[in-house]
Write a protein that holds these residues in place. Structure first.
Motif: not given
Lengths: 278, 310
Positions: A24-25, B100, B125, B128, B140, B182-183
């Motif tokens: 996903v990342m 998060s 990870y 982003p 996105w 995500w970020q």
């Protein structure tokens, strides 16, 4: 217990979960790269495939540079982030040295001012900054892009904290050698502060390379855009629906920081975690 | 400090020390003055000017300016868009922060639990966090595209149907929040990794002797209590960060559809720079500042308690 480590089932579960997360990342990066290589009719298909079936990489990347001056955005990004960082250090280093190693009556009020500055997000003085630059005729210029960031309160704070861990003997020895305080700052303290400056530099460069808010306010002509704003200019040309060149542009804009991160991960993470203290 | 007194004697020492102290103070003022001046002119005074502007009706380019007292704030209190904007900002924070932080914690614990592929996972990870958010937002946008988007292909394959993620008022803000999670997840993860590394190994051994053997027992008896202060810190830091959401809104939704993604900084941008109502925009900025100050003061209090992690 610690020597044996987790059993094979636990280890497999760990990898399964982490891999699923990593997919996903990384998906946006992989997808961006994949689309940037494809022909338009290979993008507008309802089937999922990663490897392009119809390649059109050269046209996409060439079109991205043609529609907007991408090379200018990279250059602007490099010039402005370098100028900001250099000025931030030029002002912060002497101030941090004075705060950490010298005795003067103004130290407490000055440090209080620094701590107060830490509380203020960069968006807050934006309207007065805009008015000041507009009066000075500096909107849409490098000077205007740099000005609000020349002083970094966090930089002063961070370097001061670092200098407090440097032994006083180093300063005394330099004084016995006949150095002036000014020389001590630039010839003794600057090299000593290298690790702290690298971490701060990464934070500063990443923040300003990626900044969208301030360039959006003051940049009015396409060739003055910073990387993030430039990406939006590209999106707003007809490339907004021509996804190949748009993704090629996104690859070009993100590549410098991403490659830098991959090359110097430990340092990079160190720098970015400072934003937690900030 | 006593060195100077050794060879000069008590009578000579005092004036000499005074002279040295004066020279030192003089040098200090010289070194600190440029930074102090700029700090005042670029940060403190403009911030004060923003607050002052918020009590006026000034518009960009206008020749006159009237003091309207709390007029702008009264206006804000009656403005439905402002309340929508504040509510959306808080909702965004309420989605992004818990998700998060929990996912960042989970990733950190899983990565630390084994030795293989640690570097790869950490990099994946964290990636982003380093990438230009504006550029990734355009990616996105394509992934969320209603007909050719990756997300809809997946969601359709899972039987959840296709959605117009950024145009549906119910889905737009959660979609932006997903991008936000995500970020920022990677940054929370590395903050937790640092916290995990500072937990002494013998605590786990002591817990094992006390019968805490399973990973859940070890988590509840050692890891979680030891990470407590770090967790609070990460919570506040990511609250401050997500409170400043602007980029994805400005590029992907422009506050729409129908104000569903209007957030404080975007309202400030629109009022101040879109409609040129500088005074009104300044009032929105002051509200924004008040919230960030509140969160920052919490953080400072936590940071003071958490010195042993530094």
């Amino acid at each position: 217990m610690s020597a044996a480590g987790p059993g094979p089932v636990a280890a497999a579960a760990r990898h399964a979960l982490l891999l699923a997360g990593a997919v996903v990342m990384l998906a946006p990066f992989v997808w961006m790269l994949s689309l940037s290589l494809r022909a338009a009719d290979d993008i507008f298909t309802a089937e999922l495939h990663l490897i392009p079936r119809k390649w059109d990489a050269i046209r996409n990347y060439a079109a991205a540079f043609e529609k907007v001056p991408l090379h200018r955005y990279l250059l602007n990004g490099a010039v402005v982030t370098a100028a900001i960082f250099t000025l931030q250090v030029a002002f912060a280093l002497p101030a941090a040295y004075a705060l950490a190693k010298l005795r003067f009556a103004g130290a407490r009020p000055f440090f209080a001012l620094v701590l107060a500055g830490l509380l203020i997000p960069s968006h807050v003085p934006a309207i007065p900054h805009y008015i000041m630059l507009s009066e000075a005729g500096l909107l849409n210029s490098y000077a205007g892009l740099v000005m609000p960031s020349v002083i970094s309160v966090f930089g002063i704070f961070w370097i001061r904290q670092f200098f407090r861990t440097v032994p006083d003997d180093l300063v005394h020895a330099a004084r016995l050698d006949g150095m002036s305080e000014f020389e001590i700052v630039w010839r003794v303290m600057l090299p000593t502060a290298a690790p702290a400056l690298v971490a701060f530099g990464i934070l500063s460069v990443v923040a300003h390379w990626n900044d969208y808010f301030w360039p959006l306010l003051i940049v009015t002509s396409p060739e003055m855009a910073m990387p993030a704003l430039g990406t939006v200019y590209l999106r707003n040309t007809e490339a907004g629906i021509d996804y190949g060149p748009l993704m090629a542009g996104a690859v070009v804009i993100t590549a410098p920081l991403v490659l830098f991160f991959l090359a110097a991960q430990r340092r990079f993470i160190e720098g970015m975690t400072l934003s937690g203290i900030k | 400090m006593t060195v100077a007194a050794v060879d000069t004697g008590p009578f000579a020492a005092a004036p000499r020390r005074n002279r040295l102290a004066r020279a030192e103070a003089l040098a200090a003022y010289g070194l600190a003055a440029p930074a102090a001046t700029l700090l005042l002119c670029i940060l403190i005074l403009p911030t004060a000017a923003t607050v002052a502007l918020s009590f006026t009706d000034w518009q960009f380019g206008a020749a006159t300016l009237n003091w309207v007292g709390l007029g702008n704030y009264a206006h804000l209190a009656a403005d439905r868009v402002f309340w929508k904007s504040l509510g959306n900002t808080l909702l965004y924070v309420a989605i992004v922060v818990p998700c998060s932080v929990c996912l960042g914690l989970a990733a950190a614990i899983l990565i630390e639990a084994g030795t293989s592929l640690r570097g790869f996972y950490r990099a994946a990870y964290f990636l982003p966090v380093t990438a230009t958010l504006i550029a990734m937002a355009t990616v996105w946008e394509i992934m969320l595209h209603p007909s050719i988007g990756l997300i809809n292909l997946a969601s359709d394959a899972l039987g959840l149907g296709k959605h117009n993620w950024l145009k549906d008022p119910a889905l737009a803000l959660p979609s932006l929040a997903a991008i936000g999670i995500w970020q920022t997840l990677g940054l929370n993860m590395v903050l937790f990794l640092a916290g995990l590394k500072s937990i002494p190994r013998d605590l786990y051994e002591a817990a094992a002797i006390d019968g805490a053997d399973g990973w859940w027992d070890r988590f509840t008896t050692v890891t979680w209590p030891m990470l407590g202060p770090a967790t609070l810190f990460v919570l506040v830091v990511s609250s401050i960060r997500s409170f400043q959401v602007f980029d994805t809104v400005a590029v992907l939704t422009e506050g729409g559809p129908n104000k569903a993604t209007e957030v404080l900084l975007y309202t400030m941008y629109q009022e101040g720079f879109g409609f040129f109502r500088a005074g009104y925009g300044a009032a929105v900025t002051v509200v924004f500042l008040a919230f960030v100050l509140l969160l920052t003061l919490v953080k400072v209090r936590l940071a003071e308690r958490r010195v042993h992690y530094a």
